[in-house]
Design a protein around this motif. Structure first.
Motif, PDB file in Angstrom:
ATOM      1  N   ASN A   1      -5.562 -14.807   2.271  1.00  4.02           N
ATOM      2  CA  ASN A   1      -5.134 -14.246   1.931  1.00  4.02           C
ATOM      3  C   ASN A   1      -4.720 -13.236   0.884  1.00  4.02           C
ATOM      4  OD1 ASN A   1      -1.621 -14.534   1.272  1.00  4.02           O
ATOM      5  ND2 ASN A   1      -1.389 -15.626   0.076  1.00  4.02           N
ATOM      6  N   LYS A   2      -5.359 -12.470   0.856  1.00  6.88           N
ATOM      7  CA  LYS A   2      -5.771 -11.449  -0.042  1.00  6.88           C
ATOM      8  C   LYS A   2      -4.166  -9.954  -0.097  1.00  6.88           C
ATOM      9  CE  LYS A   2     -10.572 -10.796   1.790  1.00  6.88           C
ATOM     10  NZ  LYS A   2     -11.816 -10.311   2.102  1.00  6.88           N
ATOM     11  N   LYS A   3      -3.845 -10.490  -1.072  1.00  5.22           N
ATOM     12  CA  LYS A   3      -2.489 -10.205  -1.846  1.00  5.22           C
ATOM     13  C   LYS A   3      -3.018  -8.933  -2.621  1.00  5.22           C
ATOM     14  CE  LYS A   3       1.018 -12.627  -1.076  1.00  5.22           C
ATOM     15  NZ  LYS A   3       2.857 -12.076  -0.351  1.00  5.22           N
ATOM     16  N   ASN A   4      -2.458  -8.391  -3.212  1.00  5.06           N
ATOM     17  CA  ASN A   4      -3.074  -7.740  -4.531  1.00  5.06           C
ATOM     18  C   ASN A   4      -2.922  -8.519  -5.432  1.00  5.06           C
ATOM     19  OD1 ASN A   4      -3.699  -4.534  -3.357  1.00  5.06           O
ATOM     20  ND2 ASN A   4      -0.928  -4.659  -3.413  1.00  5.06           N
ATOM     21  N   VAL A   5      -3.907  -8.465  -7.208  1.00  2.00           N
ATOM     22  CA  VAL A   5      -2.957  -9.265  -8.138  1.00  2.00           C
ATOM     23  C   VAL A   5      -3.174  -7.880  -8.872  1.00  2.00           C
ATOM     24  CG1 VAL A   5      -4.022 -10.744  -9.727  1.00  2.00           C
ATOM     25  CG2 VAL A   5      -4.498 -10.395  -6.794  1.00  2.00           C
ATOM     26  N   VAL A   6      -1.839  -8.584  -9.987  1.00  2.00           N
ATOM     27  CA  VAL A   6      -1.992  -7.811 -11.148  1.00  2.00           C
ATOM     28  C   VAL A   6      -0.960  -8.466 -12.683  1.00  2.00           C
ATOM     29  CG1 VAL A   6       0.017  -6.533 -12.644  1.00  2.00           C
ATOM     30  CG2 VAL A   6      -0.653  -6.485 -10.108  1.00  2.00           C
ATOM     31  N   LEU A   7      -2.084  -8.863 -12.688  1.00  2.00           N
ATOM     32  CA  LEU A   7      -2.655 -10.094 -14.325  1.00  2.00           C
ATOM     33  C   LEU A   7      -1.884  -8.969 -15.874  1.00  2.00           C
ATOM     34  CD1 LEU A   7      -3.011 -12.082 -15.679  1.00  2.00           C
ATOM     35  CD2 LEU A   7      -5.208 -11.449 -15.543  1.00  2.00           C
TER      36      LEU A   7
ATOM     37  N   PHE B   1       4.268  -3.182  -3.225  1.00  2.00           N
ATOM     38  CA  PHE B   1       4.606  -4.512  -4.206  1.00  2.00           C
ATOM     39  C   PHE B   1       4.334  -5.226  -3.721  1.00  2.00           C
ATOM     40  CE2 PHE B   1       8.868  -6.267  -5.858  1.00  2.00           C
ATOM     41  CZ  PHE B   1       8.453  -6.730  -7.528  1.00  2.00           C
ATOM     42  N   ASN B   2       5.255  -5.732  -2.648  1.00  2.00           N
ATOM     43  CA  ASN B   2       6.221  -6.929  -1.789  1.00  2.00           C
ATOM     44  C   ASN B   2       4.080  -7.838  -1.729  1.00  2.00           C
ATOM     45  OD1 ASN B   2       8.582  -6.755  -1.387  1.00  2.00           O
ATOM     46  ND2 ASN B   2       8.190  -5.435  -0.446  1.00  2.00           N
ATOM     47  N   ASN B   3       3.477  -7.059  -1.452  1.00  2.00           N
ATOM     48  CA  ASN B   3       2.154  -7.587  -0.815  1.00  2.00           C
ATOM     49  C   ASN B   3       1.542  -7.939  -2.316  1.00  2.00           C
ATOM     50  OD1 ASN B   3      -0.119  -8.316   0.538  1.00  2.00           O
ATOM     51  ND2 ASN B   3      -1.330  -7.047   0.242  1.00  2.00           N
ATOM     52  N   THR B   4       1.633  -8.394  -3.735  1.00  2.00           N
ATOM     53  CA  THR B   4       1.765  -8.354  -3.977  1.00  2.00           C
ATOM     54  C   THR B   4       1.755 -10.036  -5.255  1.00  2.00           C
ATOM     55  OG1 THR B   4       1.214  -5.999  -5.269  1.00  2.00           O
ATOM     56  CG2 THR B   4       0.954  -7.823  -7.451  1.00  2.00           C
ATOM     57  N   ILE B   5       0.952 -10.516  -5.702  1.00  2.00           N
ATOM     58  CA  ILE B   5       0.648 -11.752  -6.762  1.00  2.00           C
ATOM     59  C   ILE B   5       1.254 -11.306  -8.142  1.00  2.00           C
ATOM     60  CG2 ILE B   5      -1.733 -12.124  -6.291  1.00  2.00           C
ATOM     61  CD1 ILE B   5      -0.008 -14.745  -7.246  1.00  2.00           C
TER      62      ILE B   5
ATOM     63  N   PHE C   1       3.265 -17.225 -12.080  1.00  2.00           N
ATOM     64  CA  PHE C   1       2.767 -16.312 -11.096  1.00  2.00           C
ATOM     65  C   PHE C   1       4.715 -16.381 -10.018  1.00  2.00           C
ATOM     66  CE2 PHE C   1      -0.584 -19.442 -10.495  1.00  2.00           C
ATOM     67  CZ  PHE C   1      -1.008 -18.623 -11.463  1.00  2.00           C
ATOM     68  N   PHE C   2       4.942 -14.598 -10.046  1.00  2.00           N
ATOM     69  CA  PHE C   2       5.367 -13.890  -9.788  1.00  2.00           C
ATOM     70  C   PHE C   2       5.201 -13.289  -8.293  1.00  2.00           C
ATOM     71  CE2 PHE C   2       8.106 -10.422  -8.982  1.00  2.00           C
ATOM     72  CZ  PHE C   2       9.093 -10.798  -8.013  1.00  2.00           C
ATOM     73  N   VAL C   3       5.274 -13.711  -7.201  1.00  4.09           N
ATOM     74  CA  VAL C   3       4.812 -13.311  -5.471  1.00  4.09           C
ATOM     75  C   VAL C   3       6.178 -13.392  -4.963  1.00  4.09           C
ATOM     76  CG1 VAL C   3       3.837 -14.381  -4.061  1.00  4.09           C
ATOM     77  CG2 VAL C   3       3.890 -14.954  -6.238  1.00  4.09           C
ATOM     78  N   PRO C   4       6.670 -11.529  -4.659  1.00  2.11           N
ATOM     79  CA  PRO C   4       7.257 -11.733  -3.834  1.00  2.11           C
ATOM     80  C   PRO C   4       7.654 -12.184  -2.689  1.00  2.11           C
ATOM     81  CG  PRO C   4       6.915  -9.184  -4.892  1.00  2.11           C
ATOM     82  CD  PRO C   4       6.240 -10.297  -5.303  1.00  2.11           C
ATOM     83  N   CYS C   5       8.934 -11.570  -2.069  1.00  2.00           N
ATOM     84  CA  CYS C   5       8.517 -12.452  -0.488  1.00  2.00           C
ATOM     85  C   CYS C   5       7.537 -13.282  -0.574  1.00  2.00           C
ATOM     86  CB  CYS C   5       8.148 -11.193   0.233  1.00  2.00           C
ATOM     87  SG  CYS C   5       8.933  -9.940  -0.376  1.00  2.00           S
TER      88      CYS C   5
END
Length: 625
Positions: free
Chosen positions: A263-269, A468-472, A502-506
């Motif tokens: 489930n390879k979403k982008n990751v912004v920490l 944005f929508n593909n990011t956790i 953890f904020f995960v759009p969509c």
């Protein structure tokens, strides 16, 4: 000073009496400084006992013994030169200056203790990793914390006047035999005081024996802790509470993850400076409060350290801060680690680290390289409007906008970490926002509100980006802030309470409140679990999907373990406290005797945990071989 005492001190005296009087004056001053430290930070010590000051005297005698051995020699070595006025004047001045420097160290922790919850180490005194910032920070600290220079000045005056009351220009000498005997006896006494009378030399950890949990900083003095941490060696000793196999059955840091699909979403920490739990949902963080409602929020979130440099290895590499020296600034900083940058790079991610402060600040760039990031972005790499805060680096709002623009240039999937700076002392915000945000009740609150606004502006920009929508988004704090109004945030549980979400759009499955204990070192395995990456790693945390419910951190030589509703304090050899921290948030009732089974279970766990950590860190085994 009483007249009779002045007369006694002004009598013609031999050199031994002169040294004893000066030494006793130092002992009194150190005790007065301890009383001042207590009064200045009284809210952090709700419970003390007379043993605290008895222990304090032991540690004062220790450091004063070592500092003044050489002065004992200068005072007592036989010779006619002892009656020379120039010699005695030089001895007076040097005694004042050398001891004055060490006295000055104590006052640093009047304020710094509020930030880190313990006495300073040598690396802190020397501003290790903060070379570029220290000039501007010292100037601002003298302004913001003007009481400290005032206390130092008043103490120096008292010390000087006290020494002047001890007549020294007309000393008389004893026979060579008496002088030599006095010298040898005094040096032996001072060395004994410095070392301590127990089988082992007096250690920082021994302070925990002289008072309730959380009072070690009051027992200790800063010169002692600085001298004990002078060595570059970290002295992380292996312990053997159990045989290796038994220890691994209790706690094994090796974790395996296996999935059919990823489930390879982008990751912004995002690591927010000083956003302690006490600052959330009290009116200063309106944006973050609203984001919590849309996120997977850990109600019982904890930091694994008390310093910014503790947060980076904790969040990125799942390595807690269980030493008196921060992992990043220790000799273990170059250990092989298999953290998020390398794990995600192995899975095709582009990786980067952003920090708006001076390049080199707190050794973040060095650790980013060790951790495996592709690129590091500091103040030097910033592109945007002029935005220097005059102390640390680029104001959060502008640096976060720069951050959002840079992310859009990265190939997906990407993993990036950003560490904010504006809510760090001296809490500077842009002039154009002065008066815009609520001041709150402590000095940090306005800058917290500004950083929250900067975060809001970042998300307003980010939600317009194609990634944005593909990011956790993982949002946490590095540590708690230095001041808190509520008593429950001032003990060894509350001092580590931070927001983690953890904020995960969509992804509606990631909108919830998790009541389990969750810590910074849990972020790595949780992301691996959420992204469904196939890997095997060493992690001292656990996934958010795990049934485990523990948190481990370390402060002032005490290992803190939260497990379910319980908190256990372990001093490295034995349990010294057990509390139901959810029913008893002020930690008033020690229930060791009432719940021996809980104590036994938690003590076994923390022993196995420490045994694993000390072995793997000291042997450079933080990766799976």
């Amino acid at each position: 000073m009483p007249l009779n005492l002045v007369k006694i001190m002004n009598k013609t005296k031999n050199t031994l009496t002169l040294f004893i009087q000066r030494f006793l004056l130092l002992v009194v001053i150190y005790q007065l400084i301890r009383v001042g430290f207590y009064l200045y930070n009284q809210s952090f010590f709700p419970e003390i006992s007379s043993n605290v000051f008895i222990g304090g005297l032991i540690f004062d005698l220790s450091v004063l013994g070592y500092i003044n051995i050489l002065f004992a020699v200068f005072h007592l070595i036989p010779g006619k030169f002892q009656t020379n006025k120039m010699y005695q004047n030089s001895l007076f001045i040097s005694f004042f200056l050398v001891n004055g420097i060490f006295i000055c160290l104590n006052f640093i922790d009047y304020e710094y203790f509020r930030f880190v919850g313990r006495r300073s180490s040598f690396s802190m005194i020397t501003a290790e990793g903060m070379t570029n910032e220290i000039g501007g920070l010292i100037a601002s600290y003298f302004v913001d914390y003007w009481k400290i220079p005032l206390f130092i000045t008043l103490t120096f005056i008292i010390f000087w006047l006290g020494l002047k009351q001890i007549k020294y220009r007309n000393v008389k000498t004893s026979s060579n035999f008496v002088s030599t005997t006095s010298l040898l006896f005094t040096v032996i006494l001072l060395f004994t005081a410095g070392r301590g009378i127990d089988r082992k030399p007096l250690r920082i950890v021994d302070a925990s024996e002289y008072g309730p949990i959380g009072t070690s900083a009051l027992v200790l003095n800063t010169p002692f802790t600085v001298m004990k941490t002078l060595s570059k060696k970290n002295n992380l000793k292996e312990v053997h509470f159990f045989d290796d196999k038994q220890a691994e059955r209790i706690f094994n840091p090796i974790q395996s993850f296996s999935y059919e699909n990823s489930n390879k979403k982008n990751v912004v920490l995002l690591i927010l400076e000083s956003f302690g739990r006490e600052n959330i949902q009290r009116g200063q963080t309106s944006f973050l409060d609203s984001l919590i409602q849309k996120s997977y929020f850990f109600e019982n979130g904890f930091a694994n350290g008390k310093l910014s440099i503790d947060a980076v290895p904790s969040t990125l590499s799942s390595v807690p801060s269980l030493m008196n020296k921060s992992f990043i600034s220790s000799c273990y900083a170059v250990n092989n680690v298999y953290g998020l940058p390398k794990i995600l790079k192995d899975n095709g991610y582009n990786t980067s680290f952003f920090h708006g402060a001076f390049n080199g600040s707190q050794n973040f760039d060095q650790y980013a390289d060790v951790a495996g990031f592709d690129r590091y972005y500091g103040k030097n790499e910033y592109k945007g409007p002029e935005s220097f805060d005059g102390k640390w680096g680029v104001f959060d709002e502008d640096f976060l906008q720069f951050f959002a623009k840079e992310l859009t240039t990265f190939k997906q999937p990407f993993f990036t970490t950003l560490f904010t700076i504006s809510s760090h002392a001296p809490f500077t915000i842009p002039e154009k926002y002065k008066g815009k945000f609520p001041k709150g009740s402590t000095e940090i609150h306005e800058s917290i509100a500004y950083a929250d606004y900067a975060l809001k502006r970042f998300f307003e920009s980010a939600e317009k980006k194609p990634w944005f929508n593909n990011t956790i988004f993982v949002i946490t704090s590095d540590h708690t802030s230095s001041t808190g109004e509520e008593p429950k945030y001032k003990n060894n549980v509350g001092k580590f309470r931070i927001p983690i979400m953890f904020f995960v759009p969509c992804d509606e499955t990631m909108i919830a409140t998790n009541e389990k204990n969750f810590q910074q070192i849990d972020i790595l395995p949780s992301l691996v679990d959420y992204l469904q990456l196939n890997t095997k790693l060493v992690s001292y945390g656990k996934s958010y999907k795990s049934n485990q419910d523990f948190v481990v951190n370390y402060l002032d030589n005490i290992y803190n373990l939260e497990m379910g509703d319980y908190y256990l304090a372990f001093d490295g050899t034995k349990t010294i406290g057990l509390y139901n921290w959810k029913k008893d948030p002020l930690l008033k009732e020690n229930i060791i005797e009432k719940e021996p089974e809980t104590k036994e279970k938690m003590e076994r766990f923390i022993k196995a945990y420490i045994q694993s950590f000390n072995h793997r860190v000291s042997k450079n085994q933080l990766t799976v071989r």
